[in-house]
Enzyme design. Structure first.
Site, short mmCIF file in Angstrom:
data_model
loop_
_atom_site.label_atom_id
_atom_site.label_comp_id
_atom_site.label_asym_id
_atom_site.label_seq_id
_atom_site.Cartn_x
_atom_site.Cartn_y
_atom_site.Cartn_z
N SER A 105 0.84 -1.20 0.00
CA SER A 105 0.00 0.00 0.00
C SER A 105 0.87 1.24 0.00
O SER A 105 1.84 1.33 0.77
CB SER A 105 -0.89 0.03 1.25
OG SER A 105 -1.75 -1.06 1.25
N GLU A 117 -1.34 -2.39 13.15
CA GLU A 117 -2.04 -2.14 11.88
C GLU A 117 -3.52 -2.52 12.03
O GLU A 117 -4.40 -1.83 11.54
CB GLU A 117 -1.40 -2.96 10.76
CG GLU A 117 -2.05 -2.66 9.41
CD GLU A 117 -1.55 -3.54 8.26
OE1 GLU A 117 -1.04 -4.64 8.52
OE2 GLU A 117 -1.69 -3.10 7.11
N GLU A 143 -10.04 -15.10 8.08
CA GLU A 143 -9.83 -16.49 8.54
C GLU A 143 -8.65 -16.55 9.51
O GLU A 143 -8.72 -17.19 10.57
CB GLU A 143 -9.55 -17.43 7.35
CG GLU A 143 -10.73 -17.65 6.42
CD GLU A 143 -10.97 -16.48 5.48
OE1 GLU A 143 -10.04 -15.68 5.26
OE2 GLU A 143 -12.10 -16.35 4.98
C1 LIG Z 1 -6.18 -3.40 0.05
C2 LIG Z 1 -4.99 -4.24 0.43
C3 LIG Z 1 -3.82 -3.63 0.88
C4 LIG Z 1 -2.71 -4.41 1.22
N1 LIG Z 1 -1.57 -3.75 1.63
C5 LIG Z 1 -0.48 -4.48 1.96
C6 LIG Z 1 0.74 -3.84 2.36
O1 LIG Z 1 0.83 -2.62 2.41
N2 LIG Z 1 1.81 -4.60 2.66
C7 LIG Z 1 1.75 -5.97 2.59
O2 LIG Z 1 2.75 -6.63 2.90
N3 LIG Z 1 0.62 -6.61 2.20
C8 LIG Z 1 -0.49 -5.90 1.89
N4 LIG Z 1 -1.63 -6.54 1.48
C9 LIG Z 1 -1.60 -8.01 1.36
C10 LIG Z 1 -2.30 -8.71 2.52
O3 LIG Z 1 -1.66 -8.43 3.75
C11 LIG Z 1 -2.30 -10.22 2.22
O4 LIG Z 1 -2.94 -10.44 0.98
C12 LIG Z 1 -3.03 -10.99 3.29
O5 LIG Z 1 -2.35 -10.93 4.51
C13 LIG Z 1 -3.24 -12.46 2.91
O6 LIG Z 1 -2.04 -13.07 2.60
P1 LIG Z 1 -1.90 -13.87 1.23
O7 LIG Z 1 -2.40 -12.98 0.11
O8 LIG Z 1 -0.52 -14.39 1.19
O9 LIG Z 1 -2.96 -15.07 1.32
P2 LIG Z 1 -2.71 -16.50 1.93
O10 LIG Z 1 -2.06 -16.39 3.29
O11 LIG Z 1 -2.05 -17.35 0.90
O12 LIG Z 1 -4.19 -16.97 2.13
C14 LIG Z 1 -5.03 -17.41 1.06
C15 LIG Z 1 -6.36 -17.80 1.65
O13 LIG Z 1 -6.17 -18.88 2.59
C16 LIG Z 1 -6.67 -18.51 3.88
N5 LIG Z 1 -5.78 -19.01 4.93
C17 LIG Z 1 -4.41 -18.89 4.97
N6 LIG Z 1 -3.93 -19.45 6.10
C18 LIG Z 1 -5.00 -19.93 6.79
C19 LIG Z 1 -5.13 -20.62 8.03
N7 LIG Z 1 -4.08 -20.93 8.80
N8 LIG Z 1 -6.40 -20.94 8.43
C20 LIG Z 1 -7.48 -20.62 7.66
N9 LIG Z 1 -7.41 -19.98 6.46
C21 LIG Z 1 -6.18 -19.64 6.04
C22 LIG Z 1 -6.70 -16.98 3.88
O14 LIG Z 1 -7.66 -16.49 4.76
C23 LIG Z 1 -7.04 -16.67 2.42
O15 LIG Z 1 -8.43 -16.74 2.20
C24 LIG Z 1 -2.76 -5.81 1.12
C25 LIG Z 1 -3.94 -6.44 0.68
C26 LIG Z 1 -5.05 -5.66 0.33
C27 LIG Z 1 -6.30 -6.35 -0.15
#
Ligand SMILES: Cc1cc2nc3c(=O)[nH]c(=O)nc-3n(C[C@H](O)[C@H](O)[C@H](O)COP(=O)(O)OP(=O)(O)OC[C@H]3O[C@@H](n4cnc5c(N)ncnc54)[C@H](O)[C@@H]3O)c2cc1C
Length: 250
Positions: A4, A87, A220
């Site tokens: 972001s 955060e 989640e």
């Molecule tokens: C508007 C926006 C702004 C963002 N800004 C930033 C930023 O500034 N910096 C940054 O680093 N990131 C940022 N992100 C990214 C965000 O932090 C991640 O997308 C988020 O933490 C999920 O991680 P992932 O995408 O790796 O999904 P994953 O961890 O791969 O998860 C995929 C799916 O599996 C589920 N899941 C994963 N592990 C588990 C578990 N143990 N139990 C149950 N369900 C599970 C999750 O809920 C999700 O539905 C941003 C995202 C958005 C949408």
């Protein structure tokens, strides 16, 4: 990925894997990165809303002085936890007046457009309005606790409740407005400096609120935190806790 405001930031947080020989939560080190360093490249990521408020960030041979390390070498996960807790409170525990934010926007549509009302929509609005008010007051209590210490896992509850409420209110606004909600005010690819939920139309709010249950920790994952660290329920089975990061299957 998804960094972001990287296009406007002077400083970024960078959590690096510095020791692959130890399990995944160990062996990470936390730095602050000067975004004007040579080798930092920021590319916009266009979102469902049409704009790009976040970015992909590429680092090529970037050098960071050790003076920009925060915490001990290998203690990056603990520092990152503190960042994430803060955060979540910042996203979910904002100071709002009564009917501030999305609840106020939907209540205004309700008041100004009596022809849109049905008993079922009224029930939903009242339920969501009460929920918004309850977590607004809980947020105020949380901020008082914060004034005397670090946020704990309770902040995850605030963020979870905020995301659910914001998405439900944005969906209700769309239903209330019917065909009018299909208009979209501006699809041009912009790189905004701020996210403004209330300054644009219903369609924008609906689409942008989808990210609320992902950003700052998915709903989640927050439920896991609440169940394990607030309610004390048994933790998820984790088979990778004691395995060196380099040996994890990928
Ligand atoms: C508007 C926006 C702004 C963002 N800004 C930033 C930023 O500034 N910096 C940054 O680093 N990131 C940022 N992100 C990214 C965000 O932090 C991640 O997308 C988020 O933490 C999920 O991680 P992932 O995408 O790796 O999904 P994953 O961890 O791969 O998860 C995929 C799916 O599996 C589920 N899941 C994963 N592990 C588990 C578990 N143990 N139990 C149950 N369900 C599970 C999750 O809920 C999700 O539905 C941003 C995202 C958005 C949408």
């Amino acid at each position: 990925m998804w960094t972001s405001s990287a296009h406007t930031a002077q400083w970024a947080i960078l959590v690096t894997r510095t020791d692959p020989e130890v399990p995944k939560h160990k062996g990470m080190t936390y730095f602050v990165l000067d975004m004007s360093s040579p080798g930092v490249e920021v590319r916009p990521l266009r979102q469902i809303t049409g704009e790009a408020e976040f970015n992909e960030v590429f680092l090529s041979d970037v050098r960071i002085p050790d003076a920009h390390r925060l915490g001990e070498v290998g203690a990056g996960w603990q520092v990152a936890q503190t960042t994430l807790m803060n955060e979540r409170v910042a996203i979910g525990g904002n100071a709002q007046p009564r009917e501030g934010g999305m609840a106020g926007v939907v209540a205004r549509v309700w008041r100004e457009r009596p022809e849109l009302r049905t008993p079922e929509l009224r029930d939903r609005l009242v339920r969501l309005w009460v929920e918004a008010e309850a977590f607004r007051l809980a947020g105020s209590r949380l901020r008082q606790q914060l004034a005397v210490g670090q946020p704990g896992p309770e902040g995850s509850g605030m963020k979870l409740a905020f995301a659910r409420n914001a998405q439900a209110l944005a969906g209700l606004e769309l239903e209330l407005l019917g065909d009018d909600a299909l208009r979209y005010d501006d699809w041009s690819m912009r790189r905004p400096e701020l996210v403004d939920f209330t300054g644009r139309e219903a369609g924008y709010r609906y689409l942008r609120s989808k990210g609320n249950s992902i950003e700052g920790g998915t709903s989640e994952v927050l439920r896991n935190i609440i169940s394990e660290r607030v309610l004390g329920l048994p933790s998820e089975p984790r088979t990778d806790k004691d395995v060196a990061w380099k040996d994890l299957p990928r």
